[in-house]
Design a protein around this motif. Structure first.
Motif, short mmCIF file in Angstrom:
data_model
loop_
_atom_site.label_atom_id
_atom_site.label_comp_id
_atom_site.label_asym_id
_atom_site.label_seq_id
_atom_site.Cartn_x
_atom_site.Cartn_y
_atom_site.Cartn_z
N GLY A 502 0.81 -1.22 0.00
CA GLY A 502 0.00 0.00 0.00
C GLY A 502 0.83 1.26 0.00
N GLY A 503 2.17 1.12 0.03
CA GLY A 503 3.04 2.30 0.00
C GLY A 503 3.69 2.55 1.33
N GLY A 504 4.92 2.98 1.30
CA GLY A 504 5.65 3.26 2.53
C GLY A 504 6.82 2.30 2.69
N ALA A 505 7.45 2.39 3.85
CA ALA A 505 8.61 1.55 4.16
C ALA A 505 8.29 0.65 5.34
CB ALA A 505 9.84 2.41 4.48
N CYS A 506 8.88 -0.53 5.32
CA CYS A 506 8.70 -1.49 6.41
C CYS A 506 10.08 -1.95 6.85
CB CYS A 506 7.85 -2.68 5.95
SG CYS A 506 7.70 -3.98 7.20
N PHE A 507 10.50 -1.54 8.06
CA PHE A 507 11.76 -1.96 8.65
C PHE A 507 11.51 -3.21 9.49
CE2 PHE A 507 12.71 2.32 7.44
CZ PHE A 507 14.06 2.33 7.16
N THR A 508 12.23 -4.28 9.19
CA THR A 508 12.04 -5.57 9.86
C THR A 508 13.29 -5.95 10.63
OG1 THR A 508 10.54 -6.29 8.10
CG2 THR A 508 11.44 -8.00 9.55
#
Length: 514
Positions: A502-508
């Motif tokens: 859906g957009g954006g960043a995901c830090f895992t």
């Protein structure tokens, strides 16, 4: 090679470990060498036994011929035969032999060889006999003279007739011309006669020479085997250790940047493990030095920009008189000073990170509870206008990891701060935690522009900064994500950034489960 390394290599020389290997292995050789000397003590005991036996024979013969008349004594003694050719005589006065069993032509007798006719091997054997006897217990013996058979000097007497009391044997040892030991025993009998026995112990010498030769060859074989084993151990133990020590010394000197520490891949023992550990350590040290040099270069680069701006503002401020322009310059100076303070704070924290992590004591930590507490703290402290922060707890309850709670909290704060700075208005930052077999996964997601795929490997580097257009320049040092990555790596985990659906960043962040 540097002179210090050459001097240090010479200092190793015949090192203590090699000396100990040779010393331990040479023990068997020393024991065998002592055995050669022990053979001489055996020879002394055999001589004592032969002497006692000859004295017993003399006493027995004296007892047998004592009841006989003088002519019967002579006839009885001259009929005696001995396997080794022992000579038996009957003396009736000093040097007056009235009976001698060697007078018969068929009588067996021992022979005293002429030493002048001995070959070199026999002369060498006799020389060895003398050396070993000097170390042993036989000692120096008076020469044997067949023309003077009396026991001169024994018990203070000068002739066989007075060697001892009747029936008591007297013995002595003499050295023949060929080196053989001559054993003499005399026993007086009533009437003034003396039974006189002379025996050659050369057979003992020949037996001991044969045993000594066998022991000598055994000693040579054991010595060769010991030296071979010692050189083998020195080659397989001392030599690789010296190679590793010299390489470590070169690393310590720092003269050669690319010092190659041998890994010894063919060795599957402790030395091979040590070599690979030292090689890995030197590689890690080299990487650490490279990282430190790169960090110092980055620090100098990052400090130059605000310093240059600060210097320009200060130089211009002296010549500006308009209040509005002076206020603008003072604002620039204030911002540059704030930026320098932020940079120095971040640099100080990054430089202390490795040392503090090495001293940290890890303990069980519930990552879910840590995330929940941080989210609650952010809400209390206040969030940017129009941005929400939510927490999604793990499905099964706790999310246990093993680590430093303060440092793990710092990782989450840096990721949340980064997400908040990129979140649009309105927007939401979602923090979640979940457990998978053996792992705990923490995610921080935002609805910002995301991170381009080509830059995802750079965001965790020091001083990398790709800020939103709405943010003032210099508000962040570019060290937050690099510090977070270093902390996660020290905990045995990993951190990455991906696109958020859906957009954006995901830090895992993935950490080993406790």
């Amino acid at each position: 090679m540097p002179g210090e390394v050459q001097e240090w290599r010479r200092g190793l020389g015949f090192g203590s470990l090699r000396a100990r290997i040779f010393a331990v292995n040479i023990v068997a050789v020393i024991v065998l060498a002592i055995m050669l000397l022990y053979l001489d003590t055996v020879r002394s005991r055999l001589l004592d036994e032969r002497t006692d036996a000859l004295a017993g024979q003399a006493s027995l013969i004296a007892a047998l011929v004592a009841p006989l008349t003088p002519p019967e004594r002579v006839a009885a003694l001259e009929r005696q035969r001995f396997p080794r050719g022992t000579r038996i005589r009957l003396f009736r006065g000093p040097g007056d032999a009235v009976a001698d069993n060697w007078r018969r032509p068929e009588a067996r007798r021992f022979i005293i060889a002429d030493p002048a006719r001995d070959p070199w091997r026999r002369r060498s054997a006799k020389l060895i006999d003398r050396l070993l006897e000097a170390l042993g217990s036989v000692g120096t013996l008076p020469p044997y003279d067949d023309a003077m058979p009396a026991l001169a000097g024994l018990r203070g007497q000068t002739d066989p007739a007075g060697v001892a009391g009747a029936g008591v044997p007297a013995t002595m040892l003499r050295r023949a011309r060929d080196g053989a030991v001559i054993i003499i025993a005399a026993v007086p009998i009533p009437g003034g006669d003396v039974v006189h026995l002379t025996d050659n112990a050369g057979d003992l010498t020949r037996i001991l020479r044969a045993e000594r030769l066998t022991s000598f060859w055994l000693l040579l074989g054991v010595t060769a085997l010991t030296l071979s084993l010692s050189f083998y151990l020195a080659r397989t133990i001392v030599r690789p250790l010296r190679m590793l020590a010299i390489a470590a010394h070169r690393v310590r000197l720092g003269r050669s940047r690319e010092v190659i520490v041998p890994r010894l891949p063919e060795r599957r023992d402790e030395i091979g493990a040590l070599a690979r550990a030292l090689s890995d350590m030197s590689i890690a040290l080299r990487h650490r030095i490279d990282a430190t040099e790169a960090f110092a270069a980055d620090v100098a680069h990052e400090l130059k920009n605000p310093l240059a701006s600060l210097r320009s503002a200060v130089d211009v401020l002296e010549s500006v008189e308009q209040p509005e322009l002076r206020a603008r310059l003072l604002s620039v100076i204030r911002d540059d000073v704030t930026r320098l303070d932020r940079l120095i704070t971040g640099i100080s924290e990054a430089s202390r990170l490795d040392a503090e992590l090495s001293r940290s004591r890890f303990e069980p930590v519930d990552a879910g509870a840590l995330c929940a507490g941080l989210v609650a703290a952010y809400r209390i402290a206040g969030l940017p206008a129009g941005v929400m922060l939510e927490y999604l707890p793990p499905v099964i309850g706790a999310a246990p990891v093993f680590g430093d709670p303060a440092r793990l909290a710092q990782v989450l704060r840096n990721l949340i701060d980064n997400a908040l700075s990129f979140s649009p208005v309105p927007g939401m930052v979602l923090v979640s935690a979940e457990t998978v077999p053996g792992r705990v996964i923490v995610r921080v997601e935002d609805q910002g522009p995301g991170v381009p795929a080509e830059n995802r490997g750079d965001v965790f580097k020091r001083f990398y900064s790709q800020r939103p257009d709405s943010e003032d320049f210099g508000r962040h040092s570019g060290l937050g994500l690099s510090i977070a990555g270093a902390i996660v790596d020290a905990h045995g985990g990993s951190v990455r950034v991906d696109d958020r659906p859906g957009g954006g960043a995901c830090f895992t962040v993935e950490l080993p489960g406790a």
